[in-house]
Design an enzyme around this catalytic site. Structure first.
Site, mmCIF file in Angstrom:
data_model
loop_
_atom_site.group_PDB
_atom_site.id
_atom_site.type_symbol
_atom_site.label_atom_id
_atom_site.label_comp_id
_atom_site.label_asym_id
_atom_site.label_seq_id
_atom_site.Cartn_x
_atom_site.Cartn_y
_atom_site.Cartn_z
ATOM 1 N N ALA A 34 57.302 -25.036 -58.986
ATOM 2 C CA ALA A 34 57.949 -23.916 -58.296
ATOM 3 C C ALA A 34 56.907 -22.875 -57.887
ATOM 4 O O ALA A 34 56.978 -22.303 -56.794
ATOM 5 C CB ALA A 34 59.022 -23.283 -59.181
ATOM 6 N N ASP A 35 55.934 -22.636 -58.748
ATOM 7 C CA ASP A 35 54.846 -21.719 -58.403
ATOM 8 C C ASP A 35 54.025 -22.261 -57.239
ATOM 9 O O ASP A 35 53.663 -21.519 -56.316
ATOM 10 C CB ASP A 35 53.931 -21.523 -59.612
ATOM 11 N N VAL A 36 53.694 -23.544 -57.296
ATOM 12 C CA VAL A 36 52.870 -24.150 -56.249
ATOM 13 C C VAL A 36 53.586 -24.081 -54.898
ATOM 14 O O VAL A 36 53.003 -23.685 -53.884
ATOM 15 C CB VAL A 36 52.529 -25.609 -56.606
ATOM 16 N N ASP A 69 58.076 -20.098 -63.757
ATOM 17 C CA ASP A 69 58.253 -21.420 -63.165
ATOM 18 C C ASP A 69 59.224 -22.286 -63.959
ATOM 19 O O ASP A 69 60.127 -22.907 -63.396
ATOM 20 C CB ASP A 69 56.893 -22.118 -63.069
ATOM 21 N N GLY A 100 53.641 -20.600 -53.577
ATOM 22 C CA GLY A 100 52.352 -20.254 -53.003
ATOM 23 C C GLY A 100 52.205 -20.777 -51.586
ATOM 24 O O GLY A 100 51.707 -20.083 -50.688
#
Length: 395
Positions: A168-170, A140, A173
């Protein structure tokens, strides 16, 4: 009431955040989530702390409810066989190994769909399944830097700053959820499975939204503006008598009401400030005036006045203050779950409020490998076989 995704089985090979966050959302909506963890170490986030609560890391707990956890050695032939059997009765595989890793193990999409032609596989990578960076790892933090996000985050004269959560991960997802739901709908109509190629980099670039559009339309590279907005004024953090608050005046009508609250209605009639375009040109002058006026009252006093007149505003809360907010409490954004080791486990609730198929919190974040035996028994393996798997480090 029924659950929206009841009957959908998802095999979750992902670790850390983007994939687990995606599958938790799908689990909240009723999907069966089987989380496969390394047979010796498990999801890395189990050790990401402190804080820990009764031995469970807060990081792991945030993204893993409504799942079953099994351990499996995917480097062993028997482990691959078990995995393939599990996938043959499943609907979706979510994985975030580096590009090509599962293919080399004989467990890639093309190989798995031989036993399950309707399979949907969501492959989450840092940079995607093609392109010059496809083989590089993507964390991220690195993506926030390379995507340009950090270049526009922070004070004008300061250093670039990352967002306070792994955004960025969220976002990846959430995009993965959209892709999976779309693929399930497509399969319902056609009977076809498919692979979803989704990368952190693509998702973060997409999420630059108006800033990216500003550049594409103007050719001018955006710069950091701190807490200000590139296209609207006043729209930023201001100091009040007892702290800081955000005021977001989105149009000329709001600005007129805003100046009346400040007891300076004349500002809305001045040619320098009468339109948003003019306010952008004379931003420094207007902000200086607003800062001086807003220092005269407390955040609560301003908030009450702004709310009455429909001016978007809010104090900069700490996380503690946010969770004590009556609106957050009323919306069930904190939930409690029973857990075998954590007393009164509290987790963040779901923002999805569905009137006919509400989210359900059925399972606490599972203990490491908690459901290995029960899942394998359901698959038809005997207790003796399971004992042998443990002896040979297959599970």
């Amino acid at each position: 009431m029924g659950m929206a995704l009841e009957g959908i089985k998802i095999i979750d090979l992902s670790r850390v955040l983007a994939g687990p966050f995606c599958t938790m959302i799908l689990g909240d909506l009723g999907a069966e989530i089987i989380k496969i963890e390394h047979h010796e170490s498990g999801d890395e986030t189990r050790s990401w702390g402190p804080p820990f609560t009764s031995g469970e890391s807060a990081y792991y707990l945030c993204a893993n409810r409504n799942k079953q956890s099994i351990t499996l050695n995917l480097k062993s032939e028997k482990g691959k066989e078990i995995f393939t059997n599990l996938v043959s009765s499943g609907d979706v595989v979510v994985q975030n190994f580096k590009t090509g890793t599962l293919d080399k193990m004989g467990l890639g999409f093309e190989q798995l769909k031989a036993s399950n032609p309707k399979l949907i596989m969501a492959s989450i990578t840092g940079f995607g399944l093609n392109g010059p960076y496809k083989d590089l790892p993507g964390y991220d933090y690195i993506i926030q830097a390379m995507s340009g996000l950090m270049s526009i985050t922070g004070e004008t004269e300061g250093s670039p700053v990352k967002v306070g959560v792994a955004i960025a991960d969220v976002l990846t997802g959430l995009y993965t959820c959209i892709g999976i739901l779309t693929a399930v709908y497509h399969r319902e109509r056609t009977g076809e499975g498919q692979e979803i190629d989704i990368s952190l980099m693509d998702c973060q670039v997409s999420s630059l939204i108006n800033v990216a559009s500003n550049y594409l339309c103007s050719g001018v590279d955006p710069v950091r503006m701190g807490n200000q907005h590139p296209n609207i004024v006043p729209y930023q953090v201001f100091p009040a008598k007892d702290g800081e608050l955000v005021v977001a005046v989105g149009n000329d009508n709001q600005f007129r009401r805003f100046t009346k609250i400040l007891e300076r209605p004349d500002l809305a009639n001045m040619k320098e400030f009468s339109t948003n375009e003019a306010r952008i040109r004379n931003k420094k002058q207007l902000i200086t005036i607003c800062e001086e006026l807003l220092m005269m009252k407390t955040r609560k006093e301003w908030k009450e006045q702004f709310d009455r007149e429909g001016i978007p505003s809010g104090p900069i809360n700490t996380i503690k203050e946010m969770f004590e907010n009556p609106q957050v409490k009323e919306r069930d954004m904190v939930i409690e779950m029973d857990h075998p080791s954590v007393k009164n486990l509290r987790l963040t609730g779901s923002p999805l409020k569905l009137s006919k198929t509400p989210v359900t919190m059925r399972k606490y974040p599972p203990l490491y490998g908690e459901h290995t035996d029960s899942v394998l028994l359901q698959m038809g393996y005997s207790k003796e076989e399971i004992a042998d798997f443990k002896l040979n480090k297959i599970i």
